[in-house]
Write an enzyme that holds these catalytic residues in place. Sequence first.
Site, short mmCIF file in Angstrom:
data_model
loop_
_atom_site.label_atom_id
_atom_site.label_comp_id
_atom_site.label_asym_id
_atom_site.label_seq_id
_atom_site.Cartn_x
_atom_site.Cartn_y
_atom_site.Cartn_z
N ARG A 59 38.38 33.02 29.67
CA ARG A 59 38.43 32.91 31.13
C ARG A 59 37.68 32.03 32.09
NH1 ARG A 59 40.56 38.81 31.01
NH2 ARG A 59 41.99 39.08 33.18
N ARG B 73 49.60 50.37 40.04
CA ARG B 73 49.50 50.98 38.29
C ARG B 73 48.38 51.53 38.75
NH1 ARG B 73 47.75 46.03 34.34
NH2 ARG B 73 45.19 45.71 35.74
N LYS C 184 50.94 39.86 32.46
CA LYS C 184 50.47 39.12 31.20
C LYS C 184 50.41 40.06 30.08
CE LYS C 184 45.91 37.73 32.19
NZ LYS C 184 46.17 37.90 33.42
N ARG D 119 38.52 40.94 41.54
CA ARG D 119 38.98 40.40 40.09
C ARG D 119 39.72 39.55 40.53
NH1 ARG D 119 42.14 45.88 38.06
NH2 ARG D 119 42.95 44.04 36.68
N ARG E 105 43.63 53.24 36.73
CA ARG E 105 42.25 52.78 35.68
C ARG E 105 41.15 52.09 36.38
NH1 ARG E 105 44.57 46.71 33.17
NH2 ARG E 105 42.63 45.83 34.35
P1 ADP Z 1 43.25 41.70 34.45
O1 ADP Z 1 44.34 40.69 33.77
O2 ADP Z 1 44.58 43.23 34.82
O3 ADP Z 1 42.39 41.38 35.22
P2 ADP Z 1 42.12 42.26 31.18
O4 ADP Z 1 42.55 43.98 30.85
O5 ADP Z 1 42.72 41.86 31.10
O6 ADP Z 1 42.82 42.82 33.24
O7 ADP Z 1 40.93 42.99 31.48
C1 ADP Z 1 40.28 43.55 32.95
C2 ADP Z 1 38.04 43.26 32.30
O8 ADP Z 1 37.78 42.86 31.09
C3 ADP Z 1 37.67 42.08 33.41
O9 ADP Z 1 38.05 42.16 34.99
C4 ADP Z 1 36.68 41.92 33.04
O10 ADP Z 1 35.81 42.81 33.03
C5 ADP Z 1 36.70 42.17 31.44
N1 ADP Z 1 37.66 41.15 30.74
C6 ADP Z 1 38.39 40.60 29.93
N2 ADP Z 1 38.86 39.25 29.09
C7 ADP Z 1 37.81 38.50 29.72
C8 ADP Z 1 36.89 37.13 28.99
N3 ADP Z 1 37.99 36.74 28.64
N4 ADP Z 1 35.87 37.08 29.54
C9 ADP Z 1 35.65 37.64 30.59
N5 ADP Z 1 35.68 38.97 30.80
C10 ADP Z 1 36.69 39.89 30.61
#
Ligand code: ADP
Length: 195
Positions: A89, A128, A14, A145, A134
């Site tokens: 989400r 990654r 994404k 996740r 990370r």
């Molecule tokens: P990925 O898509 O690789 O899981 P992101 O970089 O989009 O990771 O998000 C990393 C973390 O940030 C998530 O695991 C969550 O803890 C938090 N996060 C991001 N967006 C949201 C959201 N819309 N609602 C709740 N937590 C979020």
Amino acid sequence: MSRFLLIGPPGAGKGTQAEQLSLAFKIPAISTGDIFRHNVKNETELGKKAKAFMDRGEYVPDSLTNDLVRDRLSQSDVADGFLLDGYPRTAEQVTELDAILAAAETKLDAVILLTADTDEVVRRLLGRAQEQGRADDTEDVIRRRLEVYEEQTAPLIDIYAGRGQVLRIDGLGEVAEVTSRIVEALERQSGTSSR
Ligand code: ADP
């Protein structure tokens, strides 16, 4: 007008596609994950609250996330469009976004669902982790996740599909190839060109 959501499992690509689409459509890409990481790094109040959830692979509570997005979408650079990456989400976040958009008398143009099978996303995320280190890219946290995505976010696809807004895009392949698939699907849907 281009108002898009990008949905898909962690590791589907994404963030990478959001950057490409931001350039192609000249709209800001808003990644809640990036905003949270930035806040964690700078040890802001929000970052301190979000960190523990993120480190475990859990979602940050809706109240914090919704406030953040409401604030971001009130800024002037999103007036002509935006791409939300990683939001909404949860069902509650969908409700919040609906309210924000309704208040602005606007609506989404498309929901881009980026797909990738579990083996591939785990492989990418572990790769990654080695490159970037990370905190939420360890194997256990990655597994969590993915579970959280299946439980809380995958059901949103049905909500948006019910509204006829989902464009399902195969996330496997070269970055540029995936971007072309998305751009073509958006063009087919709207009957207009992005450039
Ligand atoms: P990925 O898509 O690789 O899981 P992101 O970089 O989009 O990771 O998000 C990393 C973390 O940030 C998530 O695991 C969550 O803890 C938090 N996060 C991001 N967006 C949201 C959201 N819309 N609602 C709740 N937590 C979020």
